[in-house]
Design an enzyme around this catalytic site. Structure first.
Site, short mmCIF file in Angstrom:
data_model
loop_
_atom_site.label_atom_id
_atom_site.label_comp_id
_atom_site.label_asym_id
_atom_site.label_seq_id
_atom_site.Cartn_x
_atom_site.Cartn_y
_atom_site.Cartn_z
N ARG A 118 -71.25 82.24 43.28
CA ARG A 118 -69.90 81.95 43.77
C ARG A 118 -69.55 82.89 44.91
O ARG A 118 -70.13 83.93 45.08
CB ARG A 118 -68.87 82.14 42.64
CG ARG A 118 -68.90 81.02 41.63
CD ARG A 118 -67.87 81.27 40.53
NE ARG A 118 -66.53 81.40 41.07
CZ ARG A 118 -65.74 82.46 40.90
NH1 ARG A 118 -66.17 83.49 40.22
NH2 ARG A 118 -64.54 82.49 41.43
N LYS A 183 -71.52 90.55 32.76
CA LYS A 183 -71.75 89.12 33.00
C LYS A 183 -73.10 88.67 32.44
O LYS A 183 -74.14 89.24 32.75
CB LYS A 183 -71.69 88.87 34.51
CG LYS A 183 -71.86 87.42 34.90
CD LYS A 183 -71.30 87.21 36.30
CE LYS A 183 -71.64 85.87 36.86
NZ LYS A 183 -70.92 85.60 38.11
N ARG A 318 -56.95 96.12 34.82
CA ARG A 318 -56.32 97.23 35.54
C ARG A 318 -56.86 98.54 34.98
O ARG A 318 -57.01 98.68 33.77
CB ARG A 318 -54.81 97.19 35.40
CG ARG A 318 -54.13 97.13 36.75
CD ARG A 318 -52.66 97.18 36.64
NE ARG A 318 -52.09 96.08 35.90
CZ ARG A 318 -50.88 96.15 35.33
NH1 ARG A 318 -50.17 97.25 35.39
NH2 ARG A 318 -50.40 95.13 34.66
C1 BTN Z 1 -71.89 82.77 39.91
O1 BTN Z 1 -71.90 83.40 40.97
O2 BTN Z 1 -71.39 83.24 38.90
C2 BTN Z 1 -72.51 81.39 39.85
C3 BTN Z 1 -73.98 81.49 39.71
C4 BTN Z 1 -74.66 80.15 39.66
C5 BTN Z 1 -76.16 80.29 39.76
C6 BTN Z 1 -76.86 79.01 39.47
S1 BTN Z 1 -78.58 79.23 39.22
C7 BTN Z 1 -78.82 77.51 39.23
C8 BTN Z 1 -77.92 76.95 40.30
N1 BTN Z 1 -78.58 76.98 41.58
C9 BTN Z 1 -78.00 77.82 42.42
O3 BTN Z 1 -78.41 78.03 43.59
N2 BTN Z 1 -76.96 78.40 41.87
C10 BTN Z 1 -76.75 77.92 40.52
#
Ligand code: BTN
Length: 321
Positions: A118, A183, A318
């Protein structure tokens, strides 16, 4: 030269295999085996070489297997067509390149050369040890009716992990899966379509099953993996089946009832529920108490007794960095 996958299949048992024995099975010279091993190492696989004994994986692995994943899906309202790649740029990009992918098209890969996260981030994972998958879906509605879909998918992924036996997974708005503040998985939703619909959705899921040091050094946020959470080897094929199954059932439900069908589940999994948070929106920082999400998936933050709803931003506790 043999492919990485051909060699890996022979080494997957974690035992020593001599270059000569590998060459004999693969019908190539020892030098070709050596090059193939180097390609595996370059891809991030830890291979242990001992003179006189040969090569073995530092940790044995079970490769992804479409037949095993298919078998674990159970009965579903749509047909799942699963494609598995040894390496691809990005499983999501692969589905997005198709003109109109059908509901139930799934792409998985053991390695991504350009995995997307993201907010323009990249997604990094140790090859052959993690889960990277994307699933396409066609919704009749336009994109405006799909706000909250990524949050619903987050709930579905948590339920899949729970069914596998992973406890203590929560959701950080909008849709990170976290354990103990770290995460574990992330998801990315790409939408394509006209305002009036239909909308093609590609959901990309990255789940940390087992991250090695080399990839860990490239991750710029607090992370964890199932190795740490469970302390035992994970059956990636079974887990992949569960993830697909739960997401498909959630998408069918979403098409019928929208995000309101998921609000209370999402709020029950919210890791910052009723805690003091900061929401970063570019240069702006909003401080308040996180009160969960509304029926569209917007984050409710209460500041001086007034509730505001936000649709974008990065949330953190926070006081936490
Ligand atoms: C995030 O940043 O939290 C989202 C991550 C999403 C990663 C997955 S791996 C499979 C699919 N292909 C990608 O290029 N991205 C998603």
């Amino acid at each position: 030269m043999p492919t990485r996958l051909e060699i890996l299949k022979l080494l997957a048992d974690g035992r020593f295999h001599s270059g000569t024995a590998l060459g004999a099975v693969l019908g190539v010279s020892r030098a070709a085996v050596c090059k193939g091993i180097q390609a595996l190492v370059d891809a991030g696989v830890c291979v242990h070489r001992v003179a006189g004994r040969g090569y073995r994986l530092l940790r044995p692995c079970v490769l992804l297997d479409t037949a095993a994943i298919d078998r674990g899906l159970g009965s579903l309202p749509v047909r799942i067509s699963l494609e598995l790649f040894d390496e691809i740029d990005s499983t999501s990009q692969y589905l997005l390149r198709r003109p109109n992918p059908v509901s139930g098209a799934v792409c998985m890969a053991e390695r991504q050369s350009a995995g997307r996260g993201r907010r323009g981030r990249s997604w990094t994972a140790t090859p052959y040890r993690n889960l990277m998958m994307s699933l396409a879906w066609r919704f009749d509605s336009g994109p405006a009716a799909l706000t909250g879909l990524s949050l619903a998918a987050g709930v579905a992924l948590v339920r899949a992990l729970e069914e596998y036996g992973v406890q203590g997974v929560g959701l950080k708005w909008p849709n990170d899966l976290v354990v103990g503040g770290r995460k574990l998985a992330g998801l990315l939703v790409d939408l394509r379509g006209e305002a009036a619909g239909p909308t093609w959705v590609v959901l990309g899921v990255g789940l940390n099953v087992s991250i090695d040091e080399r990839e860990a050094a490239q991750i710029d946020q607090a992370w964890t993996d199932l190795d740490a959470v469970l302390g035992e080897d994970v059956d990636r094929n079974r887990l992949a089946s569960l993830l697909i199954r739960h997401v498909v059932l959630a998408f069918v439900r979403f098409a019928d009832a929208g995000f309101s069908a998921f609000v209370s589940d999402w709020n029950g999994l919210h890791v910052f529920a009723d805690q003091p948070v900061r929401l970063l929106q570019g240069e702006r920082v909003q401080a308040g108490i996180a009160r969960g999400v509304d029926s569209h998936g917007g984050l409710i933050v209460e500041t001086e007794g007034v509730r505001h709803v936000y649709h974008s931003g990065e949330i953190s506790l926070r006081g936490a960095s």
